[in-house]
Design an enzyme around this catalytic site. Structure first.
Site, short mmCIF file in Angstrom:
data_model
loop_
_atom_site.label_atom_id
_atom_site.label_comp_id
_atom_site.label_asym_id
_atom_site.label_seq_id
_atom_site.Cartn_x
_atom_site.Cartn_y
_atom_site.Cartn_z
N ASP A 40 46.43 21.28 -26.19
CA ASP A 40 46.01 20.56 -27.56
C ASP A 40 46.95 19.89 -28.38
O ASP A 40 47.01 18.91 -28.98
CB ASP A 40 45.19 21.52 -28.64
CG ASP A 40 43.77 22.02 -28.35
OD1 ASP A 40 43.15 21.33 -27.48
OD2 ASP A 40 43.39 23.09 -28.43
N LYS A 53 41.05 31.47 -27.65
CA LYS A 53 42.25 31.05 -27.21
C LYS A 53 43.38 32.07 -27.72
O LYS A 53 44.50 31.87 -26.94
CB LYS A 53 42.67 29.76 -28.24
CG LYS A 53 41.72 28.52 -27.81
CD LYS A 53 41.90 27.54 -28.92
CE LYS A 53 41.02 26.17 -28.26
NZ LYS A 53 41.49 25.03 -29.07
#
Length: 275
Positions: A105, A68
């Site tokens: 997210d 990420k």
């Protein structure tokens, strides 16, 4: 003959990922018969070469740990949401060859909470201090009007969480993990720790708990989530987060909206039951 459009989830380890189940369910529901969604074991060292091999059949990528942050230098642009936590979990490949990074997210957490009726809280607690905890702080910055208390295991982690709080504009107080049972006094508790970490806290759930957001989805329910539900508290689980962030990924990658939330959730639940 190659498929018209391709997408995939990358990470290491990746065999456990439910993302293919969720995205393929969405494609079926949307009638996207020429779309495929794969799973690729890719670590940080292998990521640049993988990205170089992408051709114009690719529409997007989902990224999990440890990619990420590693992907950011390989992108043309990232959204303010992704920049706020230095983490990209979604890459959209545009028709003109650009690579755009986002973080679903954070809005996924907010959508999962809204689904349970949580739109604003005056206080919140966070259990843990890893990458998911920083995303939780970013989400709480948008809905928590007061202080967030983070329960952590070290002074270094405490400093990190306070730093994230300053960066994200949320008041963060830190407390030692040994005092974590006090977290449940807040109207919202977000558990971001690995499996088994919060099991010992299950006995400390109060008689009238608020809302628990436990980001795990396997094993489920966790001991903490089960005790919480037994006492009548609202529970948001890791599958809720996974589905909501995947909905946003499908919409960005396919250009089709709304993505089929219910069908994706059913597919995820069925896959977990089959494990």
């Amino acid at each position: 003959m190659s498929a018209t459009r391709r997408a995939a989830v990358l990470g290491s380890p990746i065999a456990h990922s439910l993302s293919p189940v969720l995205h393929r369910a969405a494609y079926r529901e949307l009638g996207l018969g020429d779309w495929t969604y794969g799973r690729h074991e890719v670590d940080e060292a292998a990521l640049p070469a993988f990205m170089e091999r992408l051709d114009d059949t690719w529409a997007g990528l989902s990224l999990t740990m440890p990619l990420k942050r590693a992907v950011i230098p390989l992108l043309d642009e990232i959204t303010p949401t992704a920049a706020s936590v230095e983490a990209v979990n979604t890459v959209v490949l545009t028709g003109d060859g650009r690579r755009l990074g986002d973080n679903t997210d954070i809005p996924g957490m907010l959508a999962a909470l809204r689904e349970r009726g949580v739109r604003q809280v005056e206080r919140a607690s966070v259990l843990g201090a890893g990458a998911t905890a920083s995303s939780a702080l970013a989400a709480l910055a948008r809905i928590c009007t007061g202080e967030v208390t983070a329960y952590v295991r070290s002074d270094a982690r405490a400093a990190e969480m306070r730093g994230w709080g300053e960066r994200l504009g949320v008041a963060v107080r830190t407390a030692p993990w040994e005092d974590a049972a006090a977290a449940f006094e807040a109207p919202l508790t977000v558990a971001t720790t690995p499996a088994g970490t919060t099991d010992a806290l299950a006995a400390a759930v109060p008689a009238r708990p608020g809302t628990l957001f436990d980001v795990l989805y396997e094993p489920w329910p966790t001991a903490l989530a089960a005790a919480w539900a037994d006492r009548g508290g609202a529970v948001v689980g890791g599958l809720d987060l996974l589905v909501h962030q995947a909905v946003l990924q499908v919409e960005q990658m396919t250009g089709r909206s709304p993505a089929p939330l219910a069908a994706m959730r059913r597919a995820g639940e069925a896959a977990l039951l089959a494990r």
